[in-house]
Design an enzyme around this catalytic site. Structure first.
Site, PDB file in Angstrom:
ATOM      1  N   LEU A 140       1.147  -1.357  -0.241  1.00  0.00           N
ATOM      2  CA  LEU A 140      -0.289  -0.406  -0.460  1.00  0.00           C
ATOM      3  C   LEU A 140       1.139   1.314  -0.346  1.00  0.00           C
ATOM      4  CD1 LEU A 140      -2.584  -1.000   3.070  1.00  0.00           C
ATOM      5  CD2 LEU A 140      -3.203  -0.888   0.623  1.00  0.00           C
ATOM      6  N   GLY A 141       2.425   1.406   0.829  1.00  0.00           N
ATOM      7  CA  GLY A 141       2.960   2.147   0.129  1.00  0.00           C
ATOM      8  C   GLY A 141       4.085   2.245   1.480  1.00  0.00           C
TER       9      GLY A 141
ATOM     10  N   GLY B 195       7.512   3.843   4.119  1.00  0.00           N
ATOM     11  CA  GLY B 195       8.135   4.733   4.459  1.00  0.00           C
ATOM     12  C   GLY B 195       9.554   4.380   4.559  1.00  0.00           C
TER      13      GLY B 195
ATOM     14  N   PHE C 112      11.243   4.113   6.609  1.00  0.00           N
ATOM     15  CA  PHE C 112      11.921   2.664   7.679  1.00  0.00           C
ATOM     16  C   PHE C 112      10.583   0.919   7.582  1.00  0.00           C
ATOM     17  CE2 PHE C 112      13.687   5.707   9.742  1.00  0.00           C
ATOM     18  CZ  PHE C 112      14.884   5.752   9.462  1.00  0.00           C
ATOM     19  N   ALA C 113       9.670   1.987   7.246  1.00  0.00           N
ATOM     20  CA  ALA C 113       8.505   0.687   7.233  1.00  0.00           C
ATOM     21  C   ALA C 113       7.816   0.296   5.742  1.00  0.00           C
ATOM     22  CB  ALA C 113       7.458   0.844   7.987  1.00  0.00           C
TER      23      ALA C 113
ATOM     24  N   VAL D  13       3.879  -0.477   3.893  1.00  0.00           N
ATOM     25  CA  VAL D  13       2.205  -1.316   5.098  1.00  0.00           C
ATOM     26  C   VAL D  13       1.989  -1.576   3.633  1.00  0.00           C
ATOM     27  CG1 VAL D  13       0.746   0.077   4.987  1.00  0.00           C
ATOM     28  CG2 VAL D  13       2.620   0.879   5.845  1.00  0.00           C
TER      29      VAL D  13
ATOM     30  N   LYS E 179       1.905  -2.907   8.877  1.00  0.00           N
ATOM     31  CA  LYS E 179       3.302  -1.778   8.481  1.00  0.00           C
ATOM     32  C   LYS E 179       4.316  -2.970   8.999  1.00  0.00           C
ATOM     33  CE  LYS E 179       5.193   2.587  10.267  1.00  0.00           C
ATOM     34  NZ  LYS E 179       4.162   3.609  10.442  1.00  0.00           N
TER      35      LYS E 179
ATOM     36  N   ASP F 221       3.526  15.848  12.744  1.00  0.00           N
ATOM     37  CA  ASP F 221       3.604  15.289  11.437  1.00  0.00           C
ATOM     38  C   ASP F 221       2.190  15.897  10.531  1.00  0.00           C
ATOM     39  OD1 ASP F 221       5.289  15.248   9.169  1.00  0.00           O
ATOM     40  OD2 ASP F 221       5.911  13.501   9.117  1.00  0.00           O
TER      41      ASP F 221
HETATM   42  P1  ATP Z   1       6.793   7.914   6.398  1.00  0.00           P
HETATM   43  O1  ATP Z   1       8.492   7.004   6.505  1.00  0.00           O
HETATM   44  O2  ATP Z   1       6.787   8.987   5.661  1.00  0.00           O
HETATM   45  O3  ATP Z   1       6.341   8.019   8.005  1.00  0.00           O
HETATM   46  P2  ATP Z   1       6.045   5.462   7.593  1.00  0.00           P
HETATM   47  O4  ATP Z   1       7.303   4.527   7.086  1.00  0.00           O
HETATM   48  O5  ATP Z   1       5.904   6.238   9.004  1.00  0.00           O
HETATM   49  O6  ATP Z   1       6.198   6.436   6.799  1.00  0.00           O
HETATM   50  P3  ATP Z   1       3.450   5.442   7.251  1.00  0.00           P
HETATM   51  O7  ATP Z   1       3.658   7.080   6.385  1.00  0.00           O
HETATM   52  O8  ATP Z   1       2.370   5.184   8.186  1.00  0.00           O
HETATM   53  O9  ATP Z   1       4.772   4.754   7.093  1.00  0.00           O
HETATM   54  O10 ATP Z   1       2.278   4.376   5.670  1.00  0.00           O
HETATM   55  C1  ATP Z   1       2.909   4.580   4.593  1.00  0.00           C
HETATM   56  C2  ATP Z   1       1.703   4.036   3.327  1.00  0.00           C
HETATM   57  O11 ATP Z   1       1.016   3.627   3.815  1.00  0.00           O
HETATM   58  C3  ATP Z   1       0.448   5.449   3.910  1.00  0.00           C
HETATM   59  O12 ATP Z   1       1.088   6.544   3.329  1.00  0.00           O
HETATM   60  C4  ATP Z   1       0.139   4.889   3.037  1.00  0.00           C
HETATM   61  O13 ATP Z   1      -0.352   5.124   2.044  1.00  0.00           O
HETATM   62  C5  ATP Z   1      -0.276   3.233   3.379  1.00  0.00           C
HETATM   63  N1  ATP Z   1      -1.168   3.240   4.977  1.00  0.00           N
HETATM   64  C6  ATP Z   1      -0.569   3.843   5.555  1.00  0.00           C
HETATM   65  N2  ATP Z   1      -1.845   2.814   7.436  1.00  0.00           N
HETATM   66  C7  ATP Z   1      -2.561   2.341   5.963  1.00  0.00           C
HETATM   67  C8  ATP Z   1      -4.238   1.896   6.470  1.00  0.00           C
HETATM   68  N3  ATP Z   1      -4.110   2.035   8.300  1.00  0.00           N
HETATM   69  N4  ATP Z   1      -4.621   1.490   5.307  1.00  0.00           N
HETATM   70  C9  ATP Z   1      -4.270   2.083   4.108  1.00  0.00           C
HETATM   71  N5  ATP Z   1      -3.075   2.474   2.774  1.00  0.00           N
HETATM   72  C10 ATP Z   1      -2.669   2.788   4.413  1.00  0.00           C
END
Ligand code: ATP
Length: 309
Positions: A21-22, A24, A26-27, A29, A44, A138
């Site tokens: 889905l996405g 980040g 360090f992660a 999703v 995640k 943020d």
């Molecule tokens: P960053 O490095 O930008 O802080 P992160 O590693 O903390 O990112 P998230 O921002 O929590 O990761 O999630 C990355 C992407 O995954 C989100 O922008 C979204 O597109 C998708 N995503 C995250 N949580 C959900 C969810 N609960 N349902 C659907 N999509 C999600």
């Protein structure tokens, strides 16, 4: 190196992993399905080997502690946290509609009524967080998800802070956030009130919703910071005078005179068509206060990550 092997299609025999889905820093999703009841979830996955220092691990633990505390219709719900020696899994409610950012990019801009509805939901979530001593730090359209009904869900508490993290002056001092959304009081590095800084950021989001572009922009980062600190922005001609006036109260460079959440709730532009939604926690119990015996210390986040071998 892959974040996790493609052969990992199920997690703990509980979740069947689907599409990405996405991503980040360090992660990653993923969409997943609860094998027991077929329910959709978002997972995640954090690769511990990439989280090289203790501060980053402390931030992850704080994110877990904070997400466990928050139960609100406009905040993504954390169902459970699982871990192995190398990975941490955040199992969350799945938000189907994607990021608000993509919706704005597709539409160009939102009408004032559409902007108001999203902003009312954002303020409801932010007010709830602040009442529990949590500052997101943020907020931006990339961290705001939209569900299948077009309703908002705040996500990504990775940079969030707790009242307890304030220093002796009662202020937060960590410079964090996203440059275009960050408040002038954060930039000046003299310490800031987390609530006031979040309110500023909500103002930037409201501007972006109705204008379709950022209020403060410059080809040069220092140039943009200069504009933020001096509050130099222009509203588009289609914006109503009521919304312009409301934005001036939110994008007030002086945090002492900046509008408060309670004043936002009483503003005529904000109140138009407001539906007050009552909600109760799923477990029917009152909210756990952040200051109780489960309190999260400034330097010692209390989240326990259970390791499953
Ligand atoms: P960053 O490095 O930008 O802080 P992160 O590693 O903390 O990112 P998230 O921002 O929590 O990761 O999630 C990355 C992407 O995954 C989100 O922008 C979204 O597109 C998708 N995503 C995250 N949580 C959900 C969810 N609960 N349902 C659907 N999509 C999600």
């Amino acid at each position: 190196m892959a974040l996790f092997s493609s052969s990992e299609t199920t997690i703990f025999n509980k979740y069947e992993v689907g599409k990405l889905l996405g991503c980040g820093a360090f992660a990653k999703v993923y969409h997943a399905r609860d094998i027991k009841d077929g329910r959709s979830v978002a997972i995640k996955i954090i690769n511990k080997t990439r989280v090289s220092n203790a501060i980053l691990m402390a931030n992850i633990k704080r994110e877990i502690s904070i997400m466990r505390l928050l139960r609100h219709p406009h905040i993504v719900k954390l169902d459970e946290v699982l871990a192995t020696k190398t990975k941490i899994y955040f199992v969350m409610e799945f938000v189907k509609g994607g990021e608000l950012f993509a919706k704005i990019a597709k539409a160009g801009k939102f009408s004032e009524d559409q902007s108001r509805k999203i902003f009312q939901q954002l303020i409801s979530a932010v007010r709830y967080c602040h009442s529990r001593g949590v500052y997101h730090r943020d907020l931006k359209p990339e961290n705001l998800l939209i569900d299948e009904n077009g309703d908002l869900k705040v996500s990504d508490f990775g940079l969030s802070a707790l009242t307890e993290q304030a220093q002796q002056d009662g202020l937060l001092h960590t410079l964090c956030g996203t440059p275009s959304y960050v408040a002038p009081d954060v930039l000046t590095k003299k310490g800031y009130d987390g609530a006031k800084a979040d309110i500023w950021t909500c103002g930037i989001i409201l501007f972006v919703l109705n204008a379709g572009y950022l209020p403060f922009h410059d080809s040069n980062l220092m140039g943009m910071y200069h504009k933020i600190i001096n509050g130099e922005y222009k509203c588009p001609k289609w914006m109503s005078s009521e919304l312009k006036r409301f934005l001036r109260r939110i994008l007030d460079t002086n945090p002492m005179t900046r509008i408060t959440i309670e004043e936002i709730m009483n503003d005529p532009w904000f109140k138009k068509g407001l539906k007050r939604v009552k909600f109760c926690e799923e477990d029917g119990k009152p909210h756990r206060r952040i200051q109780n015996s489960d309190s999260i210390g400034q330097d010692e986040p209390s989240a326990e990550i259970e390791e499953v071998k």
